[in-house]
Design a protein around this motif. Structure first.
Motif, PDB file in Angstrom:
ATOM      1  N   THR A 245       0.834  -1.201   0.000  1.00  0.00           N
ATOM      2  CA  THR A 245       0.000   0.000   0.000  1.00  0.00           C
ATOM      3  C   THR A 245       0.869   1.252   0.000  1.00  0.00           C
ATOM      4  O   THR A 245       1.826   1.344   0.768  1.00  0.00           O
ATOM      5  N   LEU A 246       0.530   2.206  -0.852  1.00  0.00           N
ATOM      6  CA  LEU A 246       1.215   3.499  -0.874  1.00  0.00           C
ATOM      7  C   LEU A 246       0.505   4.461   0.060  1.00  0.00           C
ATOM      8  O   LEU A 246      -0.732   4.500   0.119  1.00  0.00           O
ATOM      9  N   LEU A 247       1.291   5.260   0.775  1.00  0.00           N
ATOM     10  CA  LEU A 247       0.751   6.285   1.655  1.00  0.00           C
ATOM     11  C   LEU A 247       1.372   7.625   1.258  1.00  0.00           C
ATOM     12  O   LEU A 247       2.578   7.706   0.996  1.00  0.00           O
ATOM     13  N   THR A 248       0.573   8.677   1.240  1.00  0.00           N
ATOM     14  CA  THR A 248       1.110  10.024   1.021  1.00  0.00           C
ATOM     15  C   THR A 248       0.195  11.031   1.687  1.00  0.00           C
ATOM     16  O   THR A 248      -1.018  10.812   1.806  1.00  0.00           O
ATOM     17  N   ALA A 249       0.773  12.130   2.128  1.00  0.00           N
ATOM     18  CA  ALA A 249       0.004  13.152   2.836  1.00  0.00           C
ATOM     19  C   ALA A 249      -0.921  13.899   1.885  1.00  0.00           C
ATOM     20  O   ALA A 249      -0.594  14.091   0.711  1.00  0.00           O
ATOM     21  N   PRO A 250      -2.078  14.339   2.377  1.00  0.00           N
ATOM     22  CA  PRO A 250      -2.965  15.147   1.540  1.00  0.00           C
ATOM     23  C   PRO A 250      -2.389  16.549   1.362  1.00  0.00           C
ATOM     24  O   PRO A 250      -1.642  17.040   2.213  1.00  0.00           O
ATOM     25  N   VAL A 251      -2.716  17.185   0.240  1.00  0.00           N
ATOM     26  CA  VAL A 251      -2.278  18.563   0.064  1.00  0.00           C
ATOM     27  C   VAL A 251      -3.075  19.461   1.016  1.00  0.00           C
ATOM     28  O   VAL A 251      -4.188  19.146   1.423  1.00  0.00           O
ATOM     29  N   SER A 252      -2.466  20.565   1.374  1.00  0.00           N
ATOM     30  CA  SER A 252      -3.083  21.516   2.292  1.00  0.00           C
ATOM     31  C   SER A 252      -2.413  22.849   2.061  1.00  0.00           C
ATOM     32  O   SER A 252      -1.649  23.011   1.105  1.00  0.00           O
ATOM     33  N   ASP A 253      -2.664  23.827   2.922  1.00  0.00           N
ATOM     34  CA  ASP A 253      -1.966  25.105   2.754  1.00  0.00           C
ATOM     35  C   ASP A 253      -0.510  25.009   3.206  1.00  0.00           C
ATOM     36  O   ASP A 253       0.246  25.964   3.123  1.00  0.00           O
ATOM     37  N   ARG A 254      -0.083  23.811   3.651  1.00  0.00           N
ATOM     38  CA  ARG A 254       1.319  23.579   4.015  1.00  0.00           C
ATOM     39  C   ARG A 254       2.079  22.797   2.947  1.00  0.00           C
ATOM     40  O   ARG A 254       3.302  22.796   2.932  1.00  0.00           O
ATOM     41  N   ILE A 255       1.351  22.078   2.097  1.00  0.00           N
ATOM     42  CA  ILE A 255       1.990  21.108   1.206  1.00  0.00           C
ATOM     43  C   ILE A 255       1.705  21.460  -0.253  1.00  0.00           C
ATOM     44  O   ILE A 255       0.562  21.704  -0.640  1.00  0.00           O
ATOM     45  N   LEU A 256       2.753  21.454  -1.074  1.00  0.00           N
ATOM     46  CA  LEU A 256       2.630  21.777  -2.489  1.00  0.00           C
ATOM     47  C   LEU A 256       1.862  20.687  -3.230  1.00  0.00           C
ATOM     48  O   LEU A 256       2.100  19.497  -3.025  1.00  0.00           O
ATOM     49  N   ASP A 257       0.965  21.108  -4.098  1.00  0.00           N
ATOM     50  CA  ASP A 257       0.172  20.188  -4.904  1.00  0.00           C
ATOM     51  C   ASP A 257       1.014  19.778  -6.115  1.00  0.00           C
ATOM     52  O   ASP A 257       0.880  20.308  -7.215  1.00  0.00           O
ATOM     53  N   GLY A 258       1.903  18.828  -5.905  1.00  0.00           N
ATOM     54  CA  GLY A 258       2.867  18.441  -6.930  1.00  0.00           C
ATOM     55  C   GLY A 258       2.221  17.762  -8.121  1.00  0.00           C
ATOM     56  O   GLY A 258       1.341  16.906  -7.973  1.00  0.00           O
ATOM     57  N   ILE A 259       2.685  18.113  -9.314  1.00  0.00           N
ATOM     58  CA  ILE A 259       2.143  17.527 -10.539  1.00  0.00           C
ATOM     59  C   ILE A 259       2.600  16.077 -10.678  1.00  0.00           C
ATOM     60  O   ILE A 259       1.825  15.206 -11.071  1.00  0.00           O
ATOM     61  N   THR A 260       3.861  15.808 -10.329  1.00  0.00           N
ATOM     62  CA  THR A 260       4.323  14.414 -10.339  1.00  0.00           C
ATOM     63  C   THR A 260       3.552  13.610  -9.298  1.00  0.00           C
ATOM     64  O   THR A 260       3.164  12.464  -9.543  1.00  0.00           O
ATOM     65  N   ARG A 261       3.312  14.203  -8.138  1.00  0.00           N
ATOM     66  CA  ARG A 261       2.565  13.537  -7.066  1.00  0.00           C
ATOM     67  C   ARG A 261       1.190  13.099  -7.550  1.00  0.00           C
ATOM     68  O   ARG A 261       0.805  11.926  -7.392  1.00  0.00           O
ATOM     69  N   LYS A 262       0.429  14.021  -8.127  1.00  0.00           N
ATOM     70  CA  LYS A 262      -0.936  13.672  -8.542  1.00  0.00           C
ATOM     71  C   LYS A 262      -0.918  12.687  -9.706  1.00  0.00           C
ATOM     72  O   LYS A 262      -1.837  11.874  -9.840  1.00  0.00           O
ATOM     73  N   SER A 263       0.140  12.726 -10.517  1.00  0.00           N
ATOM     74  CA  SER A 263       0.269  11.753 -11.608  1.00  0.00           C
ATOM     75  C   SER A 263       0.514  10.356 -11.058  1.00  0.00           C
ATOM     76  O   SER A 263      -0.042   9.365 -11.563  1.00  0.00           O
ATOM     77  N   ILE A 264       1.343  10.247 -10.014  1.00  0.00           N
ATOM     78  CA  ILE A 264       1.604   8.938  -9.393  1.00  0.00           C
ATOM     79  C   ILE A 264       0.336   8.375  -8.762  1.00  0.00           C
ATOM     80  O   ILE A 264       0.053   7.176  -8.872  1.00  0.00           O
ATOM     81  N   ILE A 265      -0.424   9.228  -8.115  1.00  0.00           N
ATOM     82  CA  ILE A 265      -1.675   8.764  -7.504  1.00  0.00           C
ATOM     83  C   ILE A 265      -2.616   8.201  -8.574  1.00  0.00           C
ATOM     84  O   ILE A 265      -3.241   7.144  -8.385  1.00  0.00           O
ATOM     85  N   GLN A 266      -2.687   8.876  -9.724  1.00  0.00           N
ATOM     86  CA  GLN A 266      -3.529   8.381 -10.811  1.00  0.00           C
ATOM     87  C   GLN A 266      -2.971   7.084 -11.394  1.00  0.00           C
ATOM     88  O   GLN A 266      -3.721   6.136 -11.666  1.00  0.00           O
ATOM     89  N   LEU A 267      -1.648   7.016 -11.569  1.00  0.00           N
ATOM     90  CA  LEU A 267      -1.048   5.797 -12.112  1.00  0.00           C
ATOM     91  C   LEU A 267      -1.230   4.615 -11.171  1.00  0.00           C
ATOM     92  O   LEU A 267      -1.400   3.473 -11.620  1.00  0.00           O
ATOM     93  N   ALA A 268      -1.164   4.877  -9.867  1.00  0.00           N
ATOM     94  CA  ALA A 268      -1.404   3.804  -8.899  1.00  0.00           C
ATOM     95  C   ALA A 268      -2.796   3.215  -9.104  1.00  0.00           C
ATOM     96  O   ALA A 268      -2.979   1.984  -9.112  1.00  0.00           O
ATOM     97  N   GLU A 269      -3.774   4.084  -9.315  1.00  0.00           N
ATOM     98  CA  GLU A 269      -5.134   3.598  -9.580  1.00  0.00           C
ATOM     99  C   GLU A 269      -5.168   2.790 -10.876  1.00  0.00           C
ATOM    100  O   GLU A 269      -5.784   1.713 -10.934  1.00  0.00           O
ATOM    101  N   ASP A 270      -4.496   3.296 -11.903  1.00  0.00           N
ATOM    102  CA  ASP A 270      -4.460   2.594 -13.188  1.00  0.00           C
ATOM    103  C   ASP A 270      -3.843   1.202 -13.047  1.00  0.00           C
ATOM    104  O   ASP A 270      -4.262   0.258 -13.720  1.00  0.00           O
ATOM    105  N   LEU A 271      -2.810   1.099 -12.202  1.00  0.00           N
ATOM    106  CA  LEU A 271      -2.059  -0.147 -12.059  1.00  0.00           C
ATOM    107  C   LEU A 271      -2.625  -1.071 -10.985  1.00  0.00           C
ATOM    108  O   LEU A 271      -2.079  -2.147 -10.731  1.00  0.00           O
ATOM    109  N   GLY A 272      -3.713  -0.644 -10.354  1.00  0.00           N
ATOM    110  CA  GLY A 272      -4.330  -1.470  -9.321  1.00  0.00           C
ATOM    111  C   GLY A 272      -3.578  -1.470  -8.006  1.00  0.00           C
ATOM    112  O   GLY A 272      -3.704  -2.409  -7.212  1.00  0.00           O
TER     113      GLY A 272
END
Length: 359
Positions: A245-272
């Motif tokens: 299982t992958l774990l990562t912190a949610p974005v907030s006013d403290r954390i940058l909404d990384g483009i690579t980050r959101k791409s990995i989250i989507q790819l994880a869904e794609d890859l099951g």
């Protein structure tokens, strides 16, 4: 609302520096292409967009950027296939984010047509600087600074938006060792952590230098309130693999909404692959390291795509992460999958590629 119809003027460089560059020995971010994009904000609007030869510029010492830090930036890359086609990766996300950062720093939004027209014209002019080959790229740095010569503490009335380009070679990064923050913080609730503000990065240099003296390359930042939750790794978003299982912190006013980050989250869904976006306790990761269920930690960002972490220390307790077989590594899987999309090798089911076509 202002309508922007000005055409971008182009002044081509009379000579090129490209023959002086050894593309096999590039020092990241120190070599720049022949041209740059410049656009100024004055009299209440962005105007006179232009591309000029890369050159020094004159700015007054009283410019507000030097005194109050009104400066934001982005990081992007252009990729060239063996056939000579040039692609960007999710550039609309970069455009939207720089304006989100600008809004937080009281800087006027930049118009979308100037951004893309200026960027594409610049990339076509400096096309020869984009080297083909997996891992090679042209790093792109859009940024905005406050230029008004005044030292009263208020937002500026004039700004300069620019785009610079720097060739980057294949990034063969080795796993890094990190120190988990116990005292210093990258950002706080209500602050500017979610913005790519220049000052965010300057504030990291000192605590990172202390970590480096102890033999660590980077810091995993924790929440400013209790230092109990993992948030970011250096200048990257961070992922933890516990069992499968992958774990990562949610974005907030403290954390940058990384483009690579959101791409990995989507790819994880794609890859099951199960990916939980939630607060991640420091103690949870330490316990996972103790019982062997912590398989991988890696950072995610534009420069290296994926940066693997081989060890972390917290409260004088050091945890080494055992090597994982390449065929079973999530970090290597995500890096390969992302780069195959970026270089037009695999199918782009999400429409992330953006082709820069010759004009």
């Amino acid at each position: 609302m202002a309508i922007y119809k000005e055409k971008i003027s182009v002044e081509e460089s009379k000579t090129s520096k490209i023959e002086q560059v050894d593309f096999s020995k590039l020092d990241f971010g120190r070599v720049f292409t022949d041209h740059m994009f410049v656009c100024d904000y004055k009299s209440g609007k962005w105007q006179t967009p232009k591309i000029t030869p890369y050159q020094a510029m004159t700015i007054e010492p009283s410019a507000r950027v030097f005194h109050y830090g009104q400066a934001v930036f982005e990081g992007m890359k252009a990729y060239k296939t063996d056939e000579g086609r040039v692609f960007l990766f999710r550039p609309k996300q970069n455009f939207e984010r720089i304006n989100k950062s600008a809004e937080r720093m009281a800087i006027p939004a930049f118009p979308e047509n100037y951004f893309f027209e200026g960027l594409e014209t610049l990339l076509n002019l400096d096309n020869d600087w984009i080297m083909p080959g997996i891992g090679n790229s042209l790093y792109i740095r859009p940024f905005v600074i406050a230029t008004e010569p005044a030292i009263s503490a208020s937002p500026a009335n004039t700004y300069r938006f620019m785009i610079l380009c720097s060739p980057a070679q294949s990034y063969y990064n080795t796993p890094v060792r990190v120190l988990v923050a116990e005292q210093y913080s990258r950002s706080a609730n209500g602050g500017v952590g979610a913005a790519k503000a220049a000052g965010n990065y300057a504030a990291q240099f000192y605590p990172t230098s202390l970590a480096q003296k102890e033999g660590f390359q980077q810091i995993i930042w924790t929440d400013a309130d209790t230092h109990s939750f993992m948030e970011e790794a250096g200048t990257m978003n961070v992922f933890f693999r516990v069992n499968d299982t992958l774990l990562t912190a949610p974005v907030s006013d403290r954390i940058l909404d990384g483009i690579t980050r959101k791409s990995i989250i989507q790819l994880a869904e794609d890859l099951g692959i199960t990916c939980e976006v939630r607060q991640v306790k420091v103690e949870e990761i330490k316990n996972a390291a103790r019982d062997g269920s912590l398989k991988e930690i890696f950072g995610a960002g534009t420069a290296a795509v994926i940066s693997e972490i081989s060890a972390f220390q917290h409260k004088d307790e050091l945890f080494e992460i055992a090597d994982i077989d390449s065929d079973n590594s999530y970090a290597k899987l995500f890096k390969k999958t992302l780069m195959n999309i970026q270089y037009n090798i695999s199918e782009d089911v999400h429409g992330w590629r953006y082709e820069v076509k010759p004009k």
